[in-house]
Design a protein around this motif. Structure first.
Motif, PDB file in Angstrom:
ATOM      1  N   GLU A   1       0.836  -1.248  -0.027  1.00  8.21           N
ATOM      2  CA  GLU A   1      -0.037  -0.029   0.038  1.00  8.21           C
ATOM      3  C   GLU A   1       0.720   1.367  -0.042  1.00  8.21           C
ATOM      4  OE1 GLU A   1      -0.593  -2.697   2.003  1.00  8.21           O
ATOM      5  OE2 GLU A   1      -2.525  -3.369   1.465  1.00  8.21           O
ATOM      6  N   ASP A   2       1.945   1.196   0.742  1.00 10.28           N
ATOM      7  CA  ASP A   2       3.066   2.477   0.692  1.00 10.28           C
ATOM      8  C   ASP A   2       3.502   2.415  -0.514  1.00 10.28           C
ATOM      9  OD1 ASP A   2       2.121   2.845   3.608  1.00 10.28           O
ATOM     10  OD2 ASP A   2       3.792   1.534   4.157  1.00 10.28           O
TER      11      ASP A   2
ATOM     12  N   LEU B   1      -4.588  -0.303  -6.209  1.00  7.73           N
ATOM     13  CA  LEU B   1      -5.077  -0.868  -5.106  1.00  7.73           C
ATOM     14  C   LEU B   1      -6.032  -1.561  -5.263  1.00  7.73           C
ATOM     15  CD1 LEU B   1      -5.060   2.718  -3.011  1.00  7.73           C
ATOM     16  CD2 LEU B   1      -3.752   0.488  -2.518  1.00  7.73           C
TER      17      LEU B   1
ATOM     18  N   HIS C   1      -4.711  -5.115  -6.520  1.00  7.47           N
ATOM     19  CA  HIS C   1      -4.073  -5.537  -5.129  1.00  7.47           C
ATOM     20  C   HIS C   1      -4.935  -6.110  -4.358  1.00  7.47           C
ATOM     21  CE1 HIS C   1      -1.263  -5.974  -1.682  1.00  7.47           C
ATOM     22  NE2 HIS C   1      -2.177  -5.591  -0.887  1.00  7.47           N
ATOM     23  N   LYS C   2      -6.168  -5.489  -4.065  1.00  6.82           N
ATOM     24  CA  LYS C   2      -7.406  -6.113  -3.316  1.00  6.82           C
ATOM     25  C   LYS C   2      -7.671  -7.435  -3.992  1.00  6.82           C
ATOM     26  CE  LYS C   2     -11.771  -4.788  -1.489  1.00  6.82           C
ATOM     27  NZ  LYS C   2     -12.777  -3.837  -1.295  1.00  6.82           N
TER      28      LYS C   2
ATOM     29  N   LYS D   1      -2.461   4.731  -8.952  1.00  9.07           N
ATOM     30  CA  LYS D   1      -2.501   4.314  -7.617  1.00  9.07           C
ATOM     31  C   LYS D   1      -3.970   3.649  -7.415  1.00  9.07           C
ATOM     32  CE  LYS D   1      -2.989   6.352  -2.916  1.00  9.07           C
ATOM     33  NZ  LYS D   1      -3.044   7.737  -2.333  1.00  9.07           N
TER      34      LYS D   1
ATOM     35  N   TYR E   1       2.423   1.583  -3.386  1.00  7.48           N
ATOM     36  CA  TYR E   1       1.338   2.262  -4.429  1.00  7.48           C
ATOM     37  C   TYR E   1       1.211   3.772  -4.360  1.00  7.48           C
ATOM     38  CZ  TYR E   1       0.220  -2.783  -4.697  1.00  7.48           C
ATOM     39  OH  TYR E   1       0.337  -4.106  -5.021  1.00  7.48           O
ATOM     40  N   LYS E   2       1.632   4.385  -3.210  1.00  5.57           N
ATOM     41  CA  LYS E   2       1.209   5.781  -2.975  1.00  5.57           C
ATOM     42  C   LYS E   2       2.447   6.532  -3.574  1.00  5.57           C
ATOM     43  CE  LYS E   2      -0.560   5.501   1.740  1.00  5.57           C
ATOM     44  NZ  LYS E   2      -0.908   5.537   2.838  1.00  5.57           N
TER      45      LYS E   2
END
Length: 160
Positions: A80-81, A96, A99-100, A92, A83-84
């Motif tokens: 998650e970091d 996310l 990824h989910k 982004k 992707y930021k």
């Protein structure tokens, strides 16, 4: 480069979904004790495992390349970091989302795998019990200095 990463994560998610569906077929084969179907499923699982390995290598290469181009990226970052650090909010958001989905597919696959392991172990225990019953073997409830003590009863007279 970021779009390629999104594509690879999507492909990984799809492959894990295929693996989960194959795991469900495997469960049916284990329950039905269909050894031919189980053999085919195991072959398909090997092919899928090779796909996953290839996609993971590609993902690793892209992550390495992205980390070279961006000093803010390090190997200890959570996904998650990481992707930021994407160049745009749209990328982004895509990262996310994929990824989910990938996480859900991996979790589902692992749950199916664990259930199948229980089924396979139960079937193996049943086979061992039946073989021991037929051969007259009995495992004593105590251990000797070399492990479990197994006694055998002679049930068949081969010299008759």
């Amino acid at each position: 480069m970021w779009q390629k990463l999104i594509e690879i994560l999507n492909n990984l998610s799809t492959v894990y979904d295929e693996l989960a569906k194959l795991g469900e077929k495997k469960r049916d084969a284990l329950v039905a004790v269909d050894m031919d179907a189980l053999s085919k499923i195991l072959d398909q699982e090997q092919l899928i495992a090779a796909k996953i390995e290839n996609l993971e290598k590609q993902r690793g290469s892209i992550l390495l390349e992205l980390s070279k181009n961006n000093p803010a990226i390090n190997s200890n970052m959570k996904a998650e970091d990481f992707y930021k650090t994407a160049p745009t909010p749209f990328v982004k958001k895509q990262l996310l989302a994929v990824h989910k989905q990938l996480s859900q597919n991996v979790e589902r696959t692992l749950k199916i795998r664990d259930n199948n392991q229980i089924l396979a172990q139960s079937a193996l225990n049943a086979v061992k019990f039946k073989l021991n019953q037929i051969s007259g073997a009995f495992v004593e409830p105590t251990y000797g200095n070399k492990g479990a003590i197994v006694t055998h009863q002679k049930k068949f007279d081969y010299e008759a």
